[in-house]
Design an enzyme around this catalytic site. Structure first.
Site, mmCIF file in Angstrom:
data_model
loop_
_atom_site.group_PDB
_atom_site.id
_atom_site.type_symbol
_atom_site.label_atom_id
_atom_site.label_comp_id
_atom_site.label_asym_id
_atom_site.label_seq_id
_atom_site.Cartn_x
_atom_site.Cartn_y
_atom_site.Cartn_z
ATOM 1 N N PHE A 142 6.578 20.987 39.236
ATOM 2 C CA PHE A 142 7.188 21.083 40.565
ATOM 3 C C PHE A 142 8.796 20.831 40.322
ATOM 4 C CE2 PHE A 142 9.346 20.089 44.467
ATOM 5 C CZ PHE A 142 9.243 21.290 45.340
ATOM 6 N N ASP A 227 12.642 15.510 34.353
ATOM 7 C CA ASP A 227 13.049 15.489 35.787
ATOM 8 C C ASP A 227 12.338 14.115 36.547
ATOM 9 O OD1 ASP A 227 13.104 15.714 38.572
ATOM 10 O OD2 ASP A 227 12.204 17.972 38.429
ATOM 11 N N LYS A 256 15.961 12.322 45.365
ATOM 12 C CA LYS A 256 15.313 11.540 46.361
ATOM 13 C C LYS A 256 15.752 10.281 46.563
ATOM 14 C CE LYS A 256 11.331 14.525 46.375
ATOM 15 N NZ LYS A 256 10.887 15.518 45.338
#
Ligand SMILES: *Cc1c(COP(=O)(O)O)cnc(C)c1O
Length: 400
Positions: A142, A227, A256
């Site tokens: 993802f 990531d 985030k």
């Protein structure tokens, strides 16, 4: 006249596109690890905005930094310099042990930016023939929701009906270094990988895998892009989750928690030799690196530089995993994860969505990922007794 929770949900259903399936709770306030709905009912936050709220809701130091900057300077565009950007980039580079920072807003933009930089590096530095650069990614990844990123998703729900897709990506099995080696060609620009796959269910790869990936990248002159948007910034007990594997990436994507739960802040950080390929006009974002984002990001960096949150995640995470592992055989099939981050595989015959709904009824908010996995990722500010309360509630729901 104030609207009821049911009215507000009906408004969402009518006026907001149906690209999410939220739990039927309408939040109005929050502080630390706790949120309150429009009827005044309190809930323990066991999700923390998928790690966007690592420091909890409205951390006083982060809110203070935001308010101070709101009263000073909020936006300039990148047409002019401002007094927060250079400091933010310097402090983030020093925190992460890197040399340069490319600031963006959302996580997907950071990943897109890393892809563009890797391709440019492949043509300008590695000498890959024009238009032939390849990037290798892992199955069940993802990395976000843009058309290019979903082009290499293996989730049919994320992909179906959104083609045509961007070429130039190879997908190999996560955790399988031999499959990765077989996919490498002279045109490989980079390998893009999550050190722990969050959306896939908090999947931790086999020991030694990421080291092997690093080694293959070195051998074949390919960049390693890690990531860390969900796994990074203290979630697993270290600043970067890939530190557990003893590796360094050429580029990291961050997001985030970098925005402190206040606004979207993301970045690509890495070496000068790679990020230095970008020239004026080749990439950008109106809001990327804006003064408000930089001021909040700098306050986040100050929190992370003390090591307090990494320590909390390590200690509380060990406690969380010890307690969750004790539930294996009592409604839990398997527990995965690191630090204050767990993917709980529910025993066959149970449904993770139903479980999240029952937890909500009892005042604990978390969310299923996949049909059989519950993701537990409380804010790192949570107290040990609140953590125990959440786990007790989970055990009760499993037993009931
Ligand atoms: C959330 C996430 C993204 C995308 O971030 P957005 O801010 O939602 O665009 C990318 N990669 C990983 C690993 C993520 O968890």
């Amino acid at each position: 006249m104030s609207l009821s929770a049911a009215d507000l949900i009906a408004l969402d259903e009518t006026w907001s596109t149906h690209n999410y399936h939220p739990l039927p709770v309408v939040l109005a306030e929050a502080e630390g690890a706790w949120v309150t709905d429009v009827d005044g009912k309190r809930y323990l936050d066991f999700l923390a905005g998928y790690s966007a709220l690592n420091f909890g809701h409205r951390h006083p130091a982060l809110v203070a930094a935001a308010v101070e900057q709101l009263n000073t300077l909020t936006l300039t565009s990148r047409a002019f310099h401002h007094d927060q950007l250079g400091l933010f980039c310097q402090e983030l580079a020093e925190l992460t042990g890197t040399e340069m920072v490319l600031p963006m807003n959302s996580g997907a933009e950071a990943v897109e930016s890393a892809i563009k930089v890797a391709r440019k590096w492949a043509y300008q530095v590695k000498g890959v023939p024009d238009g032939r650069a390849e990037i290798i990614v892992a199955g069940s990844n993802f990395h976000g929701r843009t058309t290019t990123i979903i082009s290499f998703s293996t989730d049919s729900v994320a992909r179906n009906d959104f083609g045509p897709f961007t070429p130039g990506f190879q997908v190999v099995k996560y955790g399988d270094a031999q499959a990765l080696e077989a996919a490498i060609t002279p045109h490989t620009a980079a390998v893009l990988i999550e050190p722990v796959q969050g959306e896939a269910g908090v999947l931790v790869p086999p020991t030694g895998y990421l080291r092997e990936v690093r080694h293959l990248c070195d051998t074949h002159n390919a960049l390693l892009i890690v990531d860390e948007i969900q796994s990074g910034l203290a979630r697993t007990g270290t600043l970067l989750a890939s530190t557990h594997d003893g590796i360094r990436a050429d580029l990291y994507t961050l997001g985030k928690a970098l925005g402190g739960g206040i606004l979207p802040v993301s970045a690509v950080v890495g070496s000068r030799a790679v990020l230095g390929v970008l020239r004026p006009g080749e990439h950008g974002s109106t809001f990327g690196g804006n003064p408000l984002a930089c001021a909040v990001g700098r306050a986040v960096i100050r929190l992370l530089s003390t090591g307090e949150f990494q320590e909390r995640s390590t200690t509380l995470g060990a406690h969380l995993h010890r307690r969750l592992n004790a539930l294996v055989g009592h409604g839990v099939a398997e527990v995965r994860g690191r630090g204050l981050w767990a993917g709980v595989e529910i025993a066959p015959g149970r449904n993770a969505r139903t479980l999240s709904e029952k937890l909500m009824d009892r005042g604990v908010l978390c969310k299923e990922t996949q049909d059989t996995t519950l993701r537990i990722a409380p804010p790192l500010v949570i107290s040990r007794s609140d953590l125990d309360h959440g786990i007790d509630t989970f055990a009760e729901v499993l037993a009931g």
